[in-house]
Scaffold this motif. Sequence first.
Motif, PDB file in Angstrom:
ATOM      1  N   PHE A   1     106.517  48.858  85.944  1.00  0.00           N
ATOM      2  CA  PHE A   1     107.041  50.217  85.885  1.00  0.00           C
ATOM      3  C   PHE A   1     106.019  51.259  86.318  1.00  0.00           C
ATOM      4  O   PHE A   1     106.327  52.450  86.378  1.00  0.00           O
ATOM      5  CB  PHE A   1     107.532  50.539  84.468  1.00  0.00           C
ATOM      6  CG  PHE A   1     108.831  49.862  84.103  1.00  0.00           C
ATOM      7  CD1 PHE A   1     110.025  50.291  84.656  1.00  0.00           C
ATOM      8  CD2 PHE A   1     108.849  48.791  83.233  1.00  0.00           C
ATOM      9  CE1 PHE A   1     111.223  49.677  84.326  1.00  0.00           C
ATOM     10  CE2 PHE A   1     110.039  48.165  82.905  1.00  0.00           C
ATOM     11  CZ  PHE A   1     111.224  48.607  83.451  1.00  0.00           C
TER      12      PHE A   1
ATOM     13  N   PRO B   1     111.218  56.488  83.751  1.00  0.00           N
ATOM     14  CA  PRO B   1     110.848  55.066  83.686  1.00  0.00           C
ATOM     15  C   PRO B   1     110.087  54.696  82.416  1.00  0.00           C
ATOM     16  O   PRO B   1     110.102  53.542  81.991  1.00  0.00           O
ATOM     17  CB  PRO B   1     109.958  54.891  84.927  1.00  0.00           C
ATOM     18  CG  PRO B   1     110.446  55.926  85.884  1.00  0.00           C
ATOM     19  CD  PRO B   1     110.808  57.104  85.023  1.00  0.00           C
TER      20      PRO B   1
ATOM     21  N   ALA C   1     111.049  51.505  80.201  1.00  0.00           N
ATOM     22  CA  ALA C   1     110.059  50.505  79.793  1.00  0.00           C
ATOM     23  C   ALA C   1     110.144  50.261  78.289  1.00  0.00           C
ATOM     24  O   ALA C   1     110.022  49.119  77.822  1.00  0.00           O
ATOM     25  CB  ALA C   1     108.656  50.963  80.176  1.00  0.00           C
TER      26      ALA C   1
END
Length: 316
Positions: free
Chosen positions: A80, A181, A185
């Motif tokens: 990520f 993101p 995650a």
Amino acid sequence: MLLVDLSMFGRKGQHEVNVSEALRMTFVWIAVSFLFCLGIYLFYPVDSHEKAMEFIAGYLIEKSLSMDNLFVFLMLFSFFGIERKYQHEVLFWGIFGALVLRSIFIFAGAAMVMRFEWVLGLFGLFLLYTGAKMFSHDDDQMVDPSQNIIVKWFRKIYPVTDKMRGGRFFVVENGRRLATPLFVALLVIETTDVAFAVDSIPAVFSVSCDPFIVLTSNVFAILGLRALYFALAAVAKYFSYLKYGLGIILMFVGVKMLLSMNEYINAIGSWVGLDLQVPHIEISTPVSLAVIFGLLFLSMIMSVVISEAKKKGWIS
């Protein structure tokens, strides 16, 4: 303890945790865990010595399995593109969620064991399978987190930004609320921990069926995970053989469970026409503790020795 961890170890925001800070906090959490164990030894109302040994054995099992899980977190953060200074925030909330989920799993598992003792036999078989599976696992085979079913589902119902937005989980852009993101995650880490718990919680039931011991050994093993993650991140390459030690530990506790289920095994044998006569063998907690600690220590030493030998060209 989570609040203390957050205030002492990595304040919220752009803080990059260094190895020395991580090692100090790892030592602190291990010391706190052993102090709690001393409290069990001094104040637990029934069989305090045995309960303290069970706590240490459960703590070692959970801690050693957590070390293997942390290597997966390394891969997730890399996928990520999450910078080191933002990782501690994801880990904090990931661990908070893990505590809640594992507590539910533990009390459900304890209730099942109390009502249906034969469930321990199923746990034992599952641990044998999981332990054997570790020997065939390919470290070079990278799992694509984007294929995680939770991630796919979340992206369908909620918009996600293409890039990081600092250390924020959500942002508002052009009047729309978007996830980052960093939050995706976190979702992957939470769902990954559910899979990890399926392995580790049955394992700790092999040394104790007391919900208090099972829960607290899990809690203390998890509480130090953030610090342990940053300590291991710098030396992850040296522990390539740890998974083999963990595989043997899982198979050992699986066999331990099955040996205590001899009545059910013999009954199943009679049902299919086999006279198995499997004896009842009870492996004591001190023996279990010695085996678990010995296997963990040996696998770590072998990892370091073989890594150094490869580096110097003594072996290929």
